[in-house]
Design an enzyme around this catalytic site. Sequence first.
Site, PDB file in Angstrom:
ATOM      1  N   MET A 144       0.954  -1.172   0.057  1.00 28.21           N
ATOM      2  CA  MET A 144       0.087  -0.076  -0.178  1.00 28.21           C
ATOM      3  C   MET A 144       0.878   1.324  -0.066  1.00 28.21           C
ATOM      4  O   MET A 144       0.631   2.177  -0.731  1.00 28.21           O
ATOM      5  CB  MET A 144      -0.938   0.153   1.171  1.00 28.21           C
ATOM      6  CG  MET A 144      -1.921  -1.074   1.134  1.00 28.21           C
ATOM      7  SD  MET A 144      -2.981  -0.870  -0.387  1.00 28.21           S
ATOM      8  CE  MET A 144      -3.887   0.351  -0.117  1.00 28.21           C
ATOM      9  N   ASP A 164      11.005   3.246   4.876  1.00 26.82           N
ATOM     10  CA  ASP A 164      10.561   1.713   5.487  1.00 26.82           C
ATOM     11  C   ASP A 164      11.873   1.624   6.421  1.00 26.82           C
ATOM     12  O   ASP A 164      12.769   2.031   6.349  1.00 26.82           O
ATOM     13  CB  ASP A 164      10.515   1.027   4.432  1.00 26.82           C
ATOM     14  CG  ASP A 164      10.035  -0.448   4.908  1.00 26.82           C
ATOM     15  OD1 ASP A 164       8.943  -0.537   4.138  1.00 26.82           O
ATOM     16  OD2 ASP A 164      10.446  -1.124   5.510  1.00 26.82           O
ATOM     17  N   VAL A 213       2.322   0.636   7.541  1.00 28.08           N
ATOM     18  CA  VAL A 213       3.151  -0.473   7.966  1.00 28.08           C
ATOM     19  C   VAL A 213       2.309  -1.657   8.411  1.00 28.08           C
ATOM     20  O   VAL A 213       1.093  -1.346   8.400  1.00 28.08           O
ATOM     21  CB  VAL A 213       4.194  -0.219   9.335  1.00 28.08           C
ATOM     22  CG1 VAL A 213       4.951   1.009   9.082  1.00 28.08           C
ATOM     23  CG2 VAL A 213       3.024   0.167  10.672  1.00 28.08           C
ATOM     24  N   GLU A 224      -0.687  -4.577   9.895  1.00 28.85           N
ATOM     25  CA  GLU A 224      -1.865  -4.265  10.603  1.00 28.85           C
ATOM     26  C   GLU A 224      -1.402  -4.565  12.050  1.00 28.85           C
ATOM     27  O   GLU A 224      -1.922  -5.783  12.424  1.00 28.85           O
ATOM     28  CB  GLU A 224      -2.892  -4.760   9.837  1.00 28.85           C
ATOM     29  CG  GLU A 224      -4.259  -4.641  10.396  1.00 28.85           C
ATOM     30  CD  GLU A 224      -4.860  -3.086   9.935  1.00 28.85           C
ATOM     31  OE1 GLU A 224      -4.161  -2.420   9.662  1.00 28.85           O
ATOM     32  OE2 GLU A 224      -6.134  -3.008  10.231  1.00 28.85           O
ATOM     33  N   LYS A 274       2.170   0.087  15.113  1.00 23.57           N
ATOM     34  CA  LYS A 274       1.895   1.250  14.493  1.00 23.57           C
ATOM     35  C   LYS A 274       1.877   2.364  15.751  1.00 23.57           C
ATOM     36  O   LYS A 274       2.338   3.441  15.363  1.00 23.57           O
ATOM     37  CB  LYS A 274       0.412   1.441  13.999  1.00 23.57           C
ATOM     38  CG  LYS A 274       0.121   0.709  12.769  1.00 23.57           C
ATOM     39  CD  LYS A 274      -1.244   0.667  12.344  1.00 23.57           C
ATOM     40  CE  LYS A 274      -1.549  -0.391  11.150  1.00 23.57           C
ATOM     41  NZ  LYS A 274      -1.292  -0.136   9.736  1.00 23.57           N
ATOM     42  N   SER A 313      -6.785  -0.722   8.138  1.00 25.88           N
ATOM     43  CA  SER A 313      -7.897  -1.190   7.538  1.00 25.88           C
ATOM     44  C   SER A 313      -8.922  -1.392   8.813  1.00 25.88           C
ATOM     45  O   SER A 313     -10.189  -1.375   8.337  1.00 25.88           O
ATOM     46  CB  SER A 313      -7.600  -2.674   6.897  1.00 25.88           C
ATOM     47  OG  SER A 313      -6.932  -2.537   6.065  1.00 25.88           O
ATOM     48  N   HIS A 328      -8.004   5.693   4.718  1.00 30.63           N
ATOM     49  CA  HIS A 328      -7.990   4.506   4.253  1.00 30.63           C
ATOM     50  C   HIS A 328      -8.081   4.201   2.660  1.00 30.63           C
ATOM     51  O   HIS A 328      -9.466   4.551   2.167  1.00 30.63           O
ATOM     52  CB  HIS A 328      -9.125   3.633   4.865  1.00 30.63           C
ATOM     53  CG  HIS A 328      -9.033   2.219   4.659  1.00 30.63           C
ATOM     54  ND1 HIS A 328     -10.248   1.323   4.808  1.00 30.63           N
ATOM     55  CD2 HIS A 328      -8.072   1.129   4.318  1.00 30.63           C
ATOM     56  CE1 HIS A 328      -9.857   0.214   4.422  1.00 30.63           C
ATOM     57  NE2 HIS A 328      -8.723  -0.120   3.990  1.00 30.63           N
ATOM     58  N   ASN A 335      -7.178  -1.051  -2.397  1.00 30.33           N
ATOM     59  CA  ASN A 335      -6.063  -1.782  -3.080  1.00 30.33           C
ATOM     60  C   ASN A 335      -6.832  -2.214  -4.613  1.00 30.33           C
ATOM     61  O   ASN A 335      -7.782  -3.034  -4.479  1.00 30.33           O
ATOM     62  CB  ASN A 335      -5.540  -3.218  -2.479  1.00 30.33           C
ATOM     63  CG  ASN A 335      -4.254  -3.508  -3.053  1.00 30.33           C
ATOM     64  OD1 ASN A 335      -3.681  -3.189  -4.050  1.00 30.33           O
ATOM     65  ND2 ASN A 335      -3.898  -4.929  -2.611  1.00 30.33           N
ATOM     66  N   GLU A 380     -11.494   6.364   2.623  1.00 35.06           N
ATOM     67  CA  GLU A 380     -12.288   6.397   3.889  1.00 35.06           C
ATOM     68  C   GLU A 380     -11.604   7.504   4.861  1.00 35.06           C
ATOM     69  O   GLU A 380     -10.359   7.261   4.922  1.00 35.06           O
ATOM     70  CB  GLU A 380     -12.674   5.112   4.518  1.00 35.06           C
ATOM     71  CG  GLU A 380     -13.829   4.295   3.748  1.00 35.06           C
ATOM     72  CD  GLU A 380     -13.848   3.144   4.588  1.00 35.06           C
ATOM     73  OE1 GLU A 380     -15.066   2.742   4.717  1.00 35.06           O
ATOM     74  OE2 GLU A 380     -13.042   2.266   5.123  1.00 35.06           O
ATOM     75  N   ASN A 413     -15.597  -2.010   4.546  1.00 31.63           N
ATOM     76  CA  ASN A 413     -15.288  -3.470   4.914  1.00 31.63           C
ATOM     77  C   ASN A 413     -16.017  -4.094   5.813  1.00 31.63           C
ATOM     78  O   ASN A 413     -16.269  -5.228   5.731  1.00 31.63           O
ATOM     79  CB  ASN A 413     -13.952  -3.655   5.898  1.00 31.63           C
ATOM     80  CG  ASN A 413     -12.789  -3.505   4.650  1.00 31.63           C
ATOM     81  OD1 ASN A 413     -12.556  -3.686   3.487  1.00 31.63           O
ATOM     82  ND2 ASN A 413     -11.593  -2.957   5.114  1.00 31.63           N
TER      83      ASN A 413
HETATM   84  N1  LIG Z   1      -2.752  -5.018   1.217  1.00 36.13           N
HETATM   85  C1  LIG Z   1      -4.046  -4.382   0.913  1.00 36.13           C
HETATM   86  O1  LIG Z   1      -4.967  -4.845   0.313  1.00 36.13           O
HETATM   87  C2  LIG Z   1      -4.483  -3.180   2.132  1.00 36.13           C
HETATM   88  C3  LIG Z   1      -5.705  -2.459   1.568  1.00 36.13           C
HETATM   89  C4  LIG Z   1      -6.103  -1.375   2.214  1.00 36.13           C
HETATM   90  C5  LIG Z   1      -5.378  -1.242   3.664  1.00 36.13           C
HETATM   91  N2  LIG Z   1      -4.301  -1.906   4.007  1.00 36.13           N
HETATM   92  C6  LIG Z   1      -3.349  -1.530   5.249  1.00 36.13           C
HETATM   93  O2  LIG Z   1      -2.304  -0.988   4.836  1.00 36.13           O
HETATM   94  C7  LIG Z   1      -1.235  -1.369   5.921  1.00 36.13           C
HETATM   95  C8  LIG Z   1       0.075  -1.724   5.299  1.00 36.13           C
HETATM   96  O3  LIG Z   1      -0.361  -2.926   4.350  1.00 36.13           O
HETATM   97  P1  LIG Z   1       0.485  -3.624   3.355  1.00 36.13           P
HETATM   98  O4  LIG Z   1      -0.331  -4.709   2.909  1.00 36.13           O
HETATM   99  O5  LIG Z   1       1.001  -2.498   2.573  1.00 36.13           O
HETATM  100  O6  LIG Z   1       1.570  -4.315   4.343  1.00 36.13           O
HETATM  101  P2  LIG Z   1       3.074  -4.843   3.578  1.00 36.13           P
HETATM  102  O7  LIG Z   1       3.553  -5.861   4.647  1.00 36.13           O
HETATM  103  O8  LIG Z   1       3.114  -4.943   2.176  1.00 36.13           O
HETATM  104  O9  LIG Z   1       4.007  -3.610   3.940  1.00 36.13           O
HETATM  105  C9  LIG Z   1       4.388  -2.971   5.258  1.00 36.13           C
HETATM  106  C10 LIG Z   1       5.658  -2.436   5.023  1.00 36.13           C
HETATM  107  O10 LIG Z   1       6.156  -1.952   6.362  1.00 36.13           O
HETATM  108  C11 LIG Z   1       7.163  -2.039   6.634  1.00 36.13           C
HETATM  109  N3  LIG Z   1       7.676  -1.844   7.892  1.00 36.13           N
HETATM  110  C12 LIG Z   1       7.531  -2.678   9.242  1.00 36.13           C
HETATM  111  N4  LIG Z   1       7.790  -1.852  10.298  1.00 36.13           N
HETATM  112  C13 LIG Z   1       8.188  -0.898  10.100  1.00 36.13           C
HETATM  113  C14 LIG Z   1       8.429   0.315  10.840  1.00 36.13           C
HETATM  114  N5  LIG Z   1       8.578  -0.026  12.208  1.00 36.13           N
HETATM  115  N6  LIG Z   1       8.736   1.403  10.201  1.00 36.13           N
HETATM  116  C15 LIG Z   1       8.819   1.594   8.860  1.00 36.13           C
HETATM  117  N7  LIG Z   1       8.383   0.617   8.064  1.00 36.13           N
HETATM  118  C16 LIG Z   1       7.981  -0.678   8.610  1.00 36.13           C
HETATM  119  C17 LIG Z   1       7.802  -3.308   6.096  1.00 36.13           C
HETATM  120  O11 LIG Z   1       9.139  -3.528   6.038  1.00 36.13           O
HETATM  121  C18 LIG Z   1       6.752  -3.492   4.705  1.00 36.13           C
HETATM  122  O12 LIG Z   1       7.544  -2.971   3.798  1.00 36.13           O
HETATM  123  C19 LIG Z   1      -1.899  -2.189   6.913  1.00 36.13           C
HETATM  124  O13 LIG Z   1      -2.653  -1.463   7.961  1.00 36.13           O
HETATM  125  C20 LIG Z   1      -3.057  -2.823   6.207  1.00 36.13           C
HETATM  126  O14 LIG Z   1      -4.115  -3.340   6.950  1.00 36.13           O
HETATM  127  C21 LIG Z   1      -3.918  -3.021   3.207  1.00 36.13           C
END
Ligand SMILES: NC(=O)c1ccc[n+]([C@@H]2O[C@H](COP(=O)([O-])OP(=O)(O)OC[C@H]3O[C@@H](n4cnc5c(N)ncnc54)[C@H](O)[C@@H]3O)[C@@H](O)[C@H]2O)c1
Length: 403
Positions: free
Chosen positions: A14, A33, A90, A92, A97, A119, A140, A143, A152, A190
Site C-alpha cells: 500500500m 521503511d 506499516v 496491521e 503502529k 483497515s 484508508h 487496493n 475513507e 469492509n
Molecule cells: N494490502 C491491502 O490490500 C490493504 C488495503 C488497504 C489497507 N491496507 C492496510 O495498509 C497497511 C499496510 O499493508 P500492506 O499490505 O501494504 O503491508 P506490507 O506488508 O505489504 O508492507 C508493510 C511495510 O511496512 C514496513 N515496516 C514494518 N515495520 C516498520 C516500521 N517500524 N517502520 C517503517 N516501516 C515498517 C515493512 O518493511 C513493509 O515494507 C496495513 O495497515 C493494512 O491493513 C492494506
Amino acid sequence: MYIYKVGVVGAGTMGAQIAQVISFAGVPVVLTDVNEVAVQQGVDTVRKIYQVRVDKGKMTSEQLEEKMLLITGAPRLDQLRDVDLVIEAVPENLELKQQVFRELQTQCSSGTIFASNTSALSISALGASSNRAHKMIGFHFFNPAYAMPLVEIIPGLVTDPQTVDDMVGFAESIRKVPIVVKECAGFLVNRLLMVYLNETVFCLQEHAASHEHIDQDMVAFGMPMGPFTLLDTIGLDISLEVARILHQSYGPRMVPAMLLEKLVQNGRCGVKAGRGFYEYGGTTNGELEQLIQEGVNETQQHGTKWTIARPLLAMINEAATVLQETVASARDIDLAMVAGIGFPTEKEGPLHYADDIGIDQVLRELEEMKSNLGIRFWPAPLLRRMVDAGLTGRKTGHGFFTY
Ligand SMILES: NC(=O)c1ccc[n+]([C@@H]2O[C@H](COP(=O)([O-])OP(=O)(O)OC[C@H]3O[C@@H](n4cnc5c(N)ncnc54)[C@H](O)[C@@H]3O)[C@@H](O)[C@H]2O)c1
C-alpha cells in the site's frame, strides 16, 4: 492547511501505491521503511506503476521521470522533519503502529498531521498513544490505490474538525473520492463487504450452490468479480482476520462462516497460496468438497436455497444498520460501495437498490431469511420504521432517498 509535502511510512504494497498516487497529483513524497531493501523496492514499484501508463500511451517517458523526481526514498524517519502530513502504512498491528507514531512525534513538527492507512484498527487507540490525538486520523485507501477512487476518512474520538477538513481537501487534491466515516469496527466499506462475502461462504458451506455458480451469478448482477474470486484475491487469512474483528465487535450476526476457518486451517489462503476456493495452476484434489462435507456434518445445516438476495440483503441490512448508527449518510454509503468495491454503478449502491426492490419487500424477505437461515438476518429496526411510515422506496417516491 495546504499540504506541500507528504511522508509515507512503510513502503510495502500500500505504501508504494499511495506514494505513486500522491506524486501523480504533483505533491512531493518521502517514502520510508524500516528495511532499506523495501525502500528501493517501493520506489521501483512506483516506477512500474508509471511505466504501465507510459506503455498504454497515457503519459510520456519524460513525464514519468518528472513524476519520479517527486519521490524520495529514505531509510530513516529523520527525513520526515518538514512534511505536513505522514501516512503510515506499516503492517496491521496496533503496537507496531503506535510505536511508529511515537517515533514520528519526535521527528515531525507539531503541526504535522498523522494519518493511518489501517483497515480495521482504532484511530482513537492510535491517537491515545501519541501526543497529538487531535491530529490523528484514518485515511484508508483501497487496493490498488492507483485505480480505486475511494478513500475513507475516519476521525478518532478527539480528532480536530480542522484535521478532518484538511484531509478531505487533500483527498480531493489527489483526485480521490473522500467519504468521512464515524469510527467503528471495519469502518464502512469492509464492514458491508465482509457481511456480503461471509454470506456467500455460508451458501457454499450449506451446499446451496457451488462457488463457480455463485461467482457467475454475482458477476451477472454486475459485481466486478465474484465473491469467491475476491476472497481468494484478498487472501482468506486476511479476510478471516477482518471477519473475526467484526464478530468481536458486533456479535452473533457477524459470526464467520465455518468453511472460511476450515480453508485457512488447511493452508488454503487464496491466490498467494496457490489454492483457496479455487485451485491456481494445479490439479483439483477434491479437498474443497471434503471440507464442505465436513462443515455440513458439523453444522447439520445443508440444502438451503441459493439466491443472490442472500448476500445482497445481508449487505442492505448492514447498510441500514450503519445508517441508523449515523456512521455515514445514505448518499455516502452508496457512493462508498460503488467507488470502493464496484457495486454496479447503474444500481447506484445498496440503499438505492433496496429502494428499487421496495423496503416492505426487503423487510419481508429478511424476516423469512431470519426464520429459515438464522438471526444474522434480523432486520435493522430502521427498516420497520420506514415501512410503518410508508417510506417504502422508489414506488412511493420516498425511501432511503427521495424520488
Ligand atoms: N494490502 C491491502 O490490500 C490493504 C488495503 C488497504 C489497507 N491496507 C492496510 O495498509 C497497511 C499496510 O499493508 P500492506 O499490505 O501494504 O503491508 P506490507 O506488508 O505489504 O508492507 C508493510 C511495510 O511496512 C514496513 N515496516 C514494518 N515495520 C516498520 C516500521 N517500524 N517502520 C517503517 N516501516 C515498517 C515493512 O518493511 C513493509 O515494507 C496495513 O495497515 C493494512 O491493513 C492494506
